[in-house]
Each structure stands twice: as structure tokens, then as C-alpha cells.
Design a protein around this motif. Structure first.
Motif, mmCIF file in Angstrom:
data_model
loop_
_atom_site.group_PDB
_atom_site.id
_atom_site.type_symbol
_atom_site.label_atom_id
_atom_site.label_comp_id
_atom_site.label_asym_id
_atom_site.label_seq_id
_atom_site.Cartn_x
_atom_site.Cartn_y
_atom_site.Cartn_z
ATOM 1 N N ALA A 50 -28.907 -21.412 19.481
ATOM 2 C CA ALA A 50 -29.735 -22.431 18.834
ATOM 3 C C ALA A 50 -30.897 -22.856 19.733
ATOM 4 O O ALA A 50 -32.023 -23.047 19.260
ATOM 5 C CB ALA A 50 -28.886 -23.648 18.464
ATOM 6 N N LEU A 51 -30.601 -22.995 21.011
ATOM 7 C CA LEU A 51 -31.623 -23.437 21.984
ATOM 8 C C LEU A 51 -31.091 -23.063 23.355
ATOM 9 O O LEU A 51 -30.132 -23.672 23.826
ATOM 10 C CB LEU A 51 -31.826 -24.960 21.876
ATOM 11 N N SER A 52 -31.692 -22.060 23.980
ATOM 12 C CA SER A 52 -31.027 -21.459 25.140
ATOM 13 C C SER A 52 -31.696 -21.765 26.471
ATOM 14 O O SER A 52 -31.459 -21.078 27.450
ATOM 15 C CB SER A 52 -30.899 -19.954 24.929
ATOM 16 N N ASN A 53 -32.490 -22.814 26.516
ATOM 17 C CA ASN A 53 -33.114 -23.184 27.787
ATOM 18 C C ASN A 53 -32.035 -23.557 28.825
ATOM 19 O O ASN A 53 -31.092 -24.283 28.521
ATOM 20 C CB ASN A 53 -34.057 -24.370 27.565
ATOM 21 N N LEU A 54 -32.228 -23.055 30.040
ATOM 22 C CA LEU A 54 -31.254 -23.242 31.120
ATOM 23 C C LEU A 54 -30.945 -24.719 31.380
ATOM 24 O O LEU A 54 -29.785 -25.093 31.599
ATOM 25 C CB LEU A 54 -31.839 -22.594 32.386
ATOM 26 N N GLY A 269 -34.951 -32.299 18.698
ATOM 27 C CA GLY A 269 -36.164 -31.554 19.018
ATOM 28 C C GLY A 269 -37.391 -31.951 18.205
ATOM 29 O O GLY A 269 -37.289 -32.267 17.016
ATOM 30 N N TYR A 270 -38.535 -31.947 18.881
ATOM 31 C CA TYR A 270 -39.837 -32.148 18.236
ATOM 32 C C TYR A 270 -40.739 -30.999 18.649
ATOM 33 O O TYR A 270 -40.703 -30.563 19.801
ATOM 34 C CB TYR A 270 -40.490 -33.456 18.697
ATOM 35 N N PHE A 271 -41.512 -30.535 17.693
ATOM 36 C CA PHE A 271 -42.526 -29.532 18.027
ATOM 37 C C PHE A 271 -43.884 -30.188 17.820
ATOM 38 O O PHE A 271 -44.176 -30.678 16.729
ATOM 39 C CB PHE A 271 -42.364 -28.302 17.121
ATOM 40 N N LEU A 272 -44.676 -30.230 18.881
ATOM 41 C CA LEU A 272 -45.977 -30.892 18.816
ATOM 42 C C LEU A 272 -47.087 -29.843 18.782
ATOM 43 O O LEU A 272 -47.130 -28.955 19.633
ATOM 44 C CB LEU A 272 -46.183 -31.794 20.034
ATOM 45 N N ALA A 273 -47.950 -29.951 17.795
ATOM 46 C CA ALA A 273 -49.068 -29.013 17.679
ATOM 47 C C ALA A 273 -50.326 -29.794 17.323
ATOM 48 O O ALA A 273 -50.255 -30.871 16.709
ATOM 49 C CB ALA A 273 -48.774 -27.967 16.604
ATOM 50 N N ASN A 294 -45.202 -17.561 14.962
ATOM 51 C CA ASN A 294 -44.839 -17.065 16.292
ATOM 52 C C ASN A 294 -44.072 -18.125 17.086
ATOM 53 O O ASN A 294 -43.313 -17.805 17.982
ATOM 54 C CB ASN A 294 -46.085 -16.604 17.065
ATOM 55 N N HIS A 295 -44.277 -19.385 16.762
ATOM 56 C CA HIS A 295 -43.608 -20.461 17.503
ATOM 57 C C HIS A 295 -42.514 -21.152 16.706
ATOM 58 O O HIS A 295 -41.577 -21.689 17.282
ATOM 59 C CB HIS A 295 -44.633 -21.521 17.944
ATOM 60 N N TYR A 356 -32.931 -23.263 16.664
ATOM 61 C CA TYR A 356 -33.501 -22.043 16.075
ATOM 62 C C TYR A 356 -35.021 -22.125 15.959
ATOM 63 O O TYR A 356 -35.599 -21.576 15.022
ATOM 64 C CB TYR A 356 -32.852 -21.729 14.712
ATOM 65 N N CYS A 357 -35.659 -22.815 16.863
ATOM 66 C CA CYS A 357 -37.117 -22.898 16.837
ATOM 67 C C CYS A 357 -37.660 -22.141 18.041
ATOM 68 O O CYS A 357 -38.062 -20.996 17.908
ATOM 69 C CB CYS A 357 -37.560 -24.349 16.790
ATOM 70 N N TYR A 358 -37.572 -22.762 19.237
ATOM 71 C CA TYR A 358 -38.064 -22.022 20.404
ATOM 72 C C TYR A 358 -37.304 -20.702 20.562
ATOM 73 O O TYR A 358 -37.896 -19.670 20.894
ATOM 74 C CB TYR A 358 -37.950 -22.836 21.702
#
Ligand SMILES: *Cc1c(COP(=O)(O)O)cnc(C)c1O
Length: 403
Positions: A50-54, A269-273, A294-295, A356-358
Motif C-alpha cells: 500500500a505504501l512502502s516507504n522505509l 495521505g495527501y497528494f499536493l499538486a 504517473n503519480h 496505492y498512490c506513491y
């Protein structure tokens, strides 16, 4: 997190950028723990995909969670985050025997979801206990793309093949220490889910060496007002009672396990664009942002809804916009959505951008993947740098045509 905190992050780290609220992740983890508090032994494995950042994995480690992984690389990430291999479960689909052997050698709990590999693994490594993934053939949700328990699904060993499964276990002398199911991504009806668990209990009773039963995931979170979310407290209450009854019948205590992804990180999570252009056509006003599928591919891939707020002008008058990306293909995030009046340069915040975003982002159109920021204890921490041209060129081998 306040709107101003998000704006400050966009200013400091640029756009587009992913932001995760560690406080929300922690609250969701704790909510799940208390919902199942009546279980004598509970293990929550966070679904890494889902979100795999270390740094997110390290946060889960600190919270006491285990990990659910689907690839050797996710296992390696978990180990790099310092998670005990005994608290990692590996639940792949369609991977090679060789990869499963590598993961088993790391001391990670493996979960096998087909009879062919089960037989091969059991013959070669009868001393390594395995969990088996069962397909109870129950449709938990309505969307066939994200429901994996039904009859045509490629996931799990069909309950109709249990006699064959038991024969393999007997012939190879292997140990089955867990049974598992993961029926799909959306539990809309607790009754349907509990029905699937009955099938799993019935299967579980056939194995004498169980240490745990893993009920997968599928907890639905709200994406917009009025959405049905899974009633975790009600589910926890009913399932733990039934589980404790199973343990009593089974003759000893075993562990109740879950492996949620979306429930734990989606809402954090928030996605800022940033809006590059406001384009008025004869029928529509487009807000074109500095991002695309792509993002954030979920709206285009499976029609998922993400709330969109204009955090640069939160109190403006609502107008209708179609929010689109900069990819040279149709990449519509939202159609005719009411959003507070947008001016070029404004920052839009997409909600439910934790899961499931980044982890699904790509370099399509040769764009950089965004930065990631973790909001922890009231402060922003960069947990992944924005990519650079070096990342795009890395691994490319330039053919010298002059030779
Ligand atoms: C993806 C996955 C999960 C997590 O599903 P969510 O809907 O994100 O909670 C859990 N278990 C397995 C085996 C998975 O593949």
C-alpha cells in the motif's frame, strides 16, 4: 494536520509531493488493536504494498506491527526497516519456487497459494512450516477487479481442493502452521465476511499444528461523505468471540492475524499538486495540474474517488472543474467537481492518498516521481527526495552507433 501545514510543505518541498500524517496512521493502528482487543493473541501485519516507504515501515515497527509482503524486495525493505523476520509474512501470488525459497531462508513466514508450489516446497523443505492461502469463493465486495475470493480468481487454493492439499501435507510430511484468506479489497457487509471466515474455520480445524489464522484484509475506508466504511468495532467484536470459540474447540490458543493496508494508511495521505493552467472550453473548465497518472493512477485504473480541496483558497466560492493531469493521454482525476475557485498556481490537496498512490507511481512521460514527507510530532520530515534526471538515466545503457 492543518491546511496551513500542507501549504507550508508544498512551499518548502515543492510540488507535486506526497504527505503522510503519522498521527493518523498511529490512530488507525490503535483503533484496529482495540477493536480486536478480546483476542488473546493478535498480530497486525501491515500490507507493505500500500505504501512502502522505509520510514513508514519503521513507524509500523515502532508501533509493534508486523508486515505483510508480496515480493522478495518488500521483504528486504521490511528487514532494512529493522522488522524481525518472524513478524513478516510473505503472501505472494504466482512467484517462482526459487523466490519462495529465498524468502524462507531469511526466516520469514511463507504463505503458499497453489498446490504445485506447495508440493515442491514441501518435498524439498519439509521442516519449514508454511501457511496456506485458501480461497473460500466468497465475493466480499462489488468490484470484480479488487475482489479476489470469487470462483474465477487466481488467488488462493480453492476450498474444493482441500482433500488434495491434505494429501500433499501428509505425503511430504510438511507442517502447516497457518491458514489464510484474503477475499478482496472491500468488506461492505460484515455478514458476508463472517460467512467467509466460517469456511476458513472449517478448513483450519483440519490442521493440527496451527499457530495462527490470518483473515487478510478488505477493510473499507470512507473516501467521501456518506461512504460506507467497514464497521471495525462491530466486526472485531463478533469475530473475536467466534475466534475464541474456535480456540476453545481447537484445544489451545492460537494467534488471530490481519493484514490491512488501505485501512492503516489511506486516510493519512495527501497528494499536493499545483495548478499549471485553468482552461475554459465551451463546455468545461479544466484545472490542469503538474502531475498525472504517473503519480496517482487510481482514478484512471479503477475509477477510485479522491477528495480534492483547493488549499490555496479554502474559503472561496465553489465552482465546477474537471481536474486533469499533464500526461499526453486522458488522465482525468475528477470530472465536474465542485471545488473552491481555482487560480493558476493554487495548490490542490487530494485526500485518501496514502494507499496505492506513491507505490503505484511511475516515470511515464519521463517525469520524476514526487517527494514524500512524513508529518510526525508536529513537524515535516522529508522521507524521500524528488527524483532527478539521474534517476531517469540510471540503468540506461547508451548504444554507441559510431562504432
Ligand atoms: C493487498 C493485500 C492486502 C491489503 O489489502 P487492503 O485492501 O489494502 O487492506 C492484504 N493481504 C494481501 C495478501 C494483499 O495482497
Amino acid at each position: 494536520m492543518l491546511t496551513q501545514d500542507l501549504l507550508n510543505i508544498a512551499q518548502e518541498y515543492g510540488s507535486p509531493v506526497y504527505v503522510y500524517d503519522a498521527g493518523k496512521i498511529t490512530a488507525q493502528y490503535e483503533r484496529l488493536n482495540s477493536a480486536f482487543a478480546k483476542a488473546k493473541s493478535l498480530r497486525i501485519h501491515y500490507a507493505v504494498k500500500a505504501l512502502s516507504n522505509l520510514s513508514v515501515l519503521k513507524l509500523f515497527k515502532q508501533l509493534g506491527a508486523g508486515l505483510d509482503t508480496v515480493s522478495l524486495q518488500e521483504v528486504q525493505l521490511g528487514l532494512a526497516a529493522g522488522v524481525d523476520p518472524k513478524k513478516i509474512i510473505y503472501t505472494p501470488n504466482g512467484v517462482s519456487l526459487a523466490e519462495i525459497e529465498k524468502v524462507a531462508a531469511l526466516g520469514v513466514q511463507i504463505n503458499i497459494d497453489n498446490l504445485s508450489i506447495l508440493e515442491q516446497f514441501g518435498s524439498k523443505h519439509p521442516d519449514v512450516p508454511v501457511c496456506v492461502r485458501i480461497n473460500p469463493h466468497v465475493m466480499a465486495g462489488g468490484n470484480a477487479n479488487i475482489s479476489v475470493g470469487h470462483i474465477d480468481s487466481k488467488f488462493g487454493i480453492s476450498i474444493h481442493q482441500i482433500p488434495h492439499l491434505l494429501r500433499i501435507v501428509e505425503n511430504t510430511n510438511m507442517t502447516v502452521n497457518g491458514v489464510h484468506m484474503h477475499t478482496g479489497s472491500d468488506i461492505l457487509d460484515i455478514g458476508v465476511f463472517l460467512y467467509a471466515t466460517e469456511i476458513l474455520f472449517e478448513t483450519a480445524a483440519k490442521f493440527k499444528d496451527l499457530e495462527f489464522i490470518d483473515f487478510g484484509s478488505g477493510f473499507k475506508v470512507p473516501y467521501k461523505e456518506g461512504d460506507v466504511a467497514t464497521d471495525i468495532e462491530e466486526l472485531g467484536d463478533q469475530l473475536t468471540d467466534r475466534f475464541n470459540q474456535f480456540c476453545a474447540d481447537y484445544g489451545r490458543e492460537i494467534t488471530l492475524a490481519f493484514e490491512p493496508g488501505k485501512f492503516l494508511v489511506s486516510e493519512a495521505g495527501y497528494f499536493l499538486a499545483q495548478v499549471n493552467v485553468v482552461k475554459q472550453t465551451t463546455s468545461t473548465v479544466f484545472a490542469g495540474i503538474d502531475s498525472g497518472f504517473n503519480h496517482l493512477i487510481r482514478p484512471m485504473l479503477y475509477g477510485s474517488y479522491h477528495g480534492i480541496t483547493n488549499i490555496s483558497n479554502p474559503d472561496g466560492r465553489n465552482r465546477f472543474y474537471s481536474v486533469v493531469g499533464y500526461i499526453c493521454e486522458t488522465d482525468t482525476f475528477a470530472q465536474n467537481r465542485q471545488i473552491s475557485e481555482i487560480t493558476e498556481g493554487d495548490i490542490l490537496a487530494f485526500s485518501n492518498a496514502g494507499a496505492y498512490c506513491y507505490s503505484m507511481a511511475s516515470n511515464y512521460n519521463s517525469r520524476y516521481r514526487p517527494a514524500e514527507v512524513l508529518w510526525y510530532n508536529g513537524e515535516a520530515h522529508l522521507i524521500r527526495k524528488r527524483e532527478t534526471m539521474d534517476d531517469i538515466l540510471n540503468n540506461q545503457v547508451e548504444l554507441d552507433f559510431a562504432v
